[in-house]
Design a protein around this motif. Structure first.
Motif, mmCIF file in Angstrom:
data_model
loop_
_atom_site.group_PDB
_atom_site.id
_atom_site.type_symbol
_atom_site.label_atom_id
_atom_site.label_comp_id
_atom_site.label_asym_id
_atom_site.label_seq_id
_atom_site.Cartn_x
_atom_site.Cartn_y
_atom_site.Cartn_z
ATOM 1 N N ALA A 120 0.712 -1.497 -0.341
ATOM 2 C CA ALA A 120 -0.292 -0.173 -0.243
ATOM 3 C C ALA A 120 0.999 0.883 0.018
ATOM 4 O O ALA A 120 0.801 2.917 -0.505
ATOM 5 C CB ALA A 120 -1.145 -0.001 1.443
ATOM 6 N N LEU A 121 2.405 1.206 0.735
ATOM 7 C CA LEU A 121 3.005 2.284 0.077
ATOM 8 C C LEU A 121 3.168 2.465 -0.303
ATOM 9 O O LEU A 121 3.911 4.047 -0.974
ATOM 10 C CB LEU A 121 3.955 1.708 1.803
ATOM 11 C CG LEU A 121 3.782 1.971 3.067
ATOM 12 C CD1 LEU A 121 4.429 1.541 3.501
ATOM 13 C CD2 LEU A 121 3.030 3.354 3.939
ATOM 14 N N GLY A 122 3.936 2.144 -1.632
ATOM 15 C CA GLY A 122 4.530 1.949 -2.753
ATOM 16 C C GLY A 122 5.991 3.008 -2.918
ATOM 17 O O GLY A 122 5.814 4.019 -1.964
ATOM 18 N N GLY A 123 7.013 2.496 -2.891
ATOM 19 C CA GLY A 123 8.531 2.668 -3.379
ATOM 20 C C GLY A 123 9.160 2.206 -1.835
ATOM 21 O O GLY A 123 10.108 3.192 -1.915
ATOM 22 N N VAL A 124 8.621 1.509 -1.603
ATOM 23 C CA VAL A 124 8.748 1.101 -0.132
ATOM 24 C C VAL A 124 9.193 -0.416 0.044
ATOM 25 O O VAL A 124 8.247 -1.301 -0.092
ATOM 26 C CB VAL A 124 8.298 1.339 1.658
ATOM 27 C CG1 VAL A 124 9.211 0.850 2.574
ATOM 28 C CG2 VAL A 124 8.526 2.834 1.230
ATOM 29 N N LEU A 125 10.287 -1.626 0.017
ATOM 30 C CA LEU A 125 10.579 -2.356 0.173
ATOM 31 C C LEU A 125 10.795 -2.944 1.579
ATOM 32 O O LEU A 125 12.533 -2.580 1.842
ATOM 33 C CB LEU A 125 11.390 -3.248 -1.159
ATOM 34 C CG LEU A 125 11.820 -3.835 -1.393
ATOM 35 C CD1 LEU A 125 10.676 -5.244 -1.529
ATOM 36 C CD2 LEU A 125 12.814 -4.761 -1.902
ATOM 37 N N VAL A 126 10.694 -3.998 2.138
ATOM 38 C CA VAL A 126 10.714 -4.591 3.578
ATOM 39 C C VAL A 126 11.540 -5.505 3.336
ATOM 40 O O VAL A 126 10.333 -6.216 2.722
ATOM 41 C CB VAL A 126 9.921 -4.035 4.753
ATOM 42 C CG1 VAL A 126 10.424 -4.526 5.812
ATOM 43 C CG2 VAL A 126 10.223 -2.247 4.537
ATOM 44 N N SER A 127 13.103 -5.804 3.202
ATOM 45 C CA SER A 127 13.010 -8.205 3.242
ATOM 46 C C SER A 127 13.329 -8.047 4.400
ATOM 47 O O SER A 127 14.311 -7.541 5.267
ATOM 48 C CB SER A 127 13.932 -7.877 2.008
ATOM 49 O OG SER A 127 14.728 -6.934 2.185
ATOM 50 N N VAL A 128 13.415 -9.330 4.910
ATOM 51 C CA VAL A 128 13.774 -9.730 6.827
ATOM 52 C C VAL A 128 14.932 -10.557 6.188
ATOM 53 O O VAL A 128 14.841 -11.889 4.752
ATOM 54 C CB VAL A 128 12.798 -11.133 6.837
ATOM 55 C CG1 VAL A 128 13.573 -11.997 8.429
ATOM 56 C CG2 VAL A 128 11.556 -10.067 6.926
ATOM 57 N N SER A 129 15.881 -10.369 6.218
ATOM 58 C CA SER A 129 17.759 -11.061 5.355
ATOM 59 C C SER A 129 17.673 -12.297 6.093
ATOM 60 O O SER A 129 18.432 -12.976 5.702
ATOM 61 C CB SER A 129 18.836 -9.345 5.191
ATOM 62 O OG SER A 129 18.402 -9.644 6.322
ATOM 63 N N ALA A 130 17.792 -12.026 8.404
ATOM 64 C CA ALA A 130 17.783 -12.909 8.660
ATOM 65 C C ALA A 130 16.897 -13.126 10.441
ATOM 66 O O ALA A 130 17.004 -11.727 10.327
ATOM 67 C CB ALA A 130 19.682 -12.642 8.771
#
Length: 123
Positions: A27-37
């Protein structure tokens, strides 16, 4: 040393948290949150999730927002893993700065590489 059970639970939590953050940030658009560990304590009561956030300028703001909403995220995670885990671990979120660290090393080593290439071309 991490046991096999800890590793399996960490992978499961990482996968489910990634999906939760994907849905929330769509929904935010342009934001990416990834779980690296994800690292799980030996008694399986605490899970430390390391997040990589793009764009890096908004990382602290987004991380603090996630930390404020950690109870909601834990509830969603518990719903996703209720068939596998009896009790959902407490979540702690940290900013994963390994990519920044790698970029800094590349930047520091970068000028040396260019000079070596120039010398090879001159020969």
């Amino acid at each position: 040393m991490e046991s096999k059970r800890q590793a399996k639970i960490a992978r499961l939590i990482q996968k489910e948290l990634s999906e939760i953050f994907r849905r929330q940030t769509a929904a935010l658009g342009g934001v990416l949150v990834s779980v690296s560990a994800v690292r799980v304590s030996p008694d399986l009561s605490i899970a430390k999730a390391y997040l990589s956030i793009f764009p890096p300028e908004k990382a602290q703001e987004i991380l603090s927002n996630i930390q404020k909403q950690s109870k909601t995220v834990r509830y969603e995670l518990a719903q996703a893993v209720k068939q596998v885990l009896r009790k959902c671990p407490d979540l702690q979120f940290y900013l994963d700065d390994s990519l920044d660290y790698i970029e800094n090393i590349d930047r520091l080593l970068g000028p040396g590489k260019e000079h070596e290439e120039e010398k090879k071309e001159e020969e």
